[in-house]
Design a protein around this motif. Structure first.
Motif, mmCIF file in Angstrom:
data_model
loop_
_atom_site.group_PDB
_atom_site.id
_atom_site.type_symbol
_atom_site.label_atom_id
_atom_site.label_comp_id
_atom_site.label_asym_id
_atom_site.label_seq_id
_atom_site.Cartn_x
_atom_site.Cartn_y
_atom_site.Cartn_z
ATOM 1 N N UNK A 131 1.029 -1.402 -0.232
ATOM 2 C CA UNK A 131 -0.386 -0.134 0.140
ATOM 3 C C UNK A 131 0.515 1.424 0.236
ATOM 4 N N UNK A 132 2.391 1.215 0.533
ATOM 5 C CA UNK A 132 3.025 2.179 0.898
ATOM 6 C C UNK A 132 3.510 2.847 -0.765
ATOM 7 N N UNK A 133 4.047 1.572 -0.707
ATOM 8 C CA UNK A 133 4.630 2.169 -2.601
ATOM 9 C C UNK A 133 3.408 2.450 -3.689
ATOM 10 N N UNK A 134 2.697 1.964 -3.467
ATOM 11 C CA UNK A 134 1.243 2.365 -4.733
ATOM 12 C C UNK A 134 0.878 3.476 -4.356
ATOM 13 N N UNK A 135 0.637 3.911 -2.943
ATOM 14 C CA UNK A 135 0.402 5.446 -2.810
ATOM 15 C C UNK A 135 1.940 6.346 -3.104
ATOM 16 N N UNK A 136 2.614 5.319 -3.244
ATOM 17 C CA UNK A 136 3.934 6.496 -3.278
ATOM 18 C C UNK A 136 3.978 7.017 -5.300
ATOM 19 N N UNK A 137 3.350 6.034 -5.475
ATOM 20 C CA UNK A 137 3.472 5.866 -7.146
ATOM 21 C C UNK A 137 2.476 6.299 -7.523
ATOM 22 N N UNK A 138 1.907 6.639 -6.839
ATOM 23 C CA UNK A 138 0.334 7.538 -7.126
ATOM 24 C C UNK A 138 -0.900 7.082 -7.015
ATOM 25 N N UNK A 139 -1.286 5.695 -6.634
ATOM 26 C CA UNK A 139 -2.584 4.968 -7.375
ATOM 27 C C UNK A 139 -3.108 5.143 -5.756
ATOM 28 N N UNK A 140 -4.281 5.227 -5.869
ATOM 29 C CA UNK A 140 -5.353 4.975 -4.459
ATOM 30 C C UNK A 140 -5.129 3.817 -4.126
ATOM 31 N N UNK A 141 -5.497 3.872 -3.141
ATOM 32 C CA UNK A 141 -5.594 2.594 -1.963
ATOM 33 C C UNK A 141 -6.638 3.173 -1.252
ATOM 34 N N UNK A 142 -7.035 1.369 -0.523
ATOM 35 C CA UNK A 142 -8.209 0.949 0.305
ATOM 36 C C UNK A 142 -6.842 0.314 0.852
ATOM 37 N N UNK A 143 -6.993 0.258 2.208
ATOM 38 C CA UNK A 143 -6.162 -0.578 3.420
ATOM 39 C C UNK A 143 -7.170 -1.714 3.630
ATOM 40 N N UNK A 144 -6.961 -2.899 3.666
ATOM 41 C CA UNK A 144 -7.921 -4.094 4.369
ATOM 42 C C UNK A 144 -7.229 -4.397 5.611
#
Length: 163
Positions: A131-144
């Motif tokens: 999730x951290x890496x995806x957010x840094x790459x600009x993706x919207x994330x929902x943390x399960x």
């Protein structure tokens, strides 16, 4: 360039996002991890209602796809599990059988590939590092965060690249 004429993607992890792996965690405890046993028990995973509900809701506006760190050799069990629990049909992206990189690397690589020609509306995953890496790459994330954390699984995801 993304294709705006197609529905956006909602990308869902499986283990501890849609499927409760608690009953098979014991295979990862101790010095000798039993990976074959861990994955062989996956068809018996109970679904996680919060994750399943989110996937079904997402399917109204998005094409649902699945992104898992499970090895490719477990594809049939994975497809059968998704169908048995009424989850939306969608592509399933799995790691190659020999890939032992941490999940945060394999998953981000696949996300970037998917994003080349499709809008990714959201990634839903329980792995905080993914999730951290995806957010840094600009993706919207929902943390399960609707499933109990497993230190053994977290270590496996990061250090052993197995799920």
């Amino acid at each position: 360039m993304t294709d705006s004429s197609r529905r956006p993607l909602a990308v869902f992890d499986l283990d501890n996002t849609l499927a409760d792996t608690a009953h098979r965690q014991h295979f990862l405890e101790g010095r000798r991890r039993d990976w074959a046993g861990f994955f062989a028990a996956a068809p018996d995973d109970p679904p996680l209602p919060a994750g399943v509900s989110l996937a079904l809701d997402s399917a109204r506006e998005c094409e649902v796809v699945y992104l898992t760190g499970r090895p490719e050799r477990y594809r049939r069990d994975t497809l059968d599990w998704l169908a048995a629990h009424g989850l939306p049909e969608g592509d399933v992206h799995m790691r190659s059988n020999a890939d032992r990189r941490p999940a945060r690397f394999t998953k981000l690589e696949i996300l970037r590939r998917l994003a080349r020609d499709r809008e990714i509306r959201v990634l839903v995953d329980d792995d905080e590092l993914v999730c951290d890496d995806a957010e840094r790459a600009g993706f919207a994330v929902v943390r399960a965060r609707w499933c109990a954390k497993s230190a053994a699984l977290e270590e496996a995801q990061e250090r052993e690249g197995r799920t």
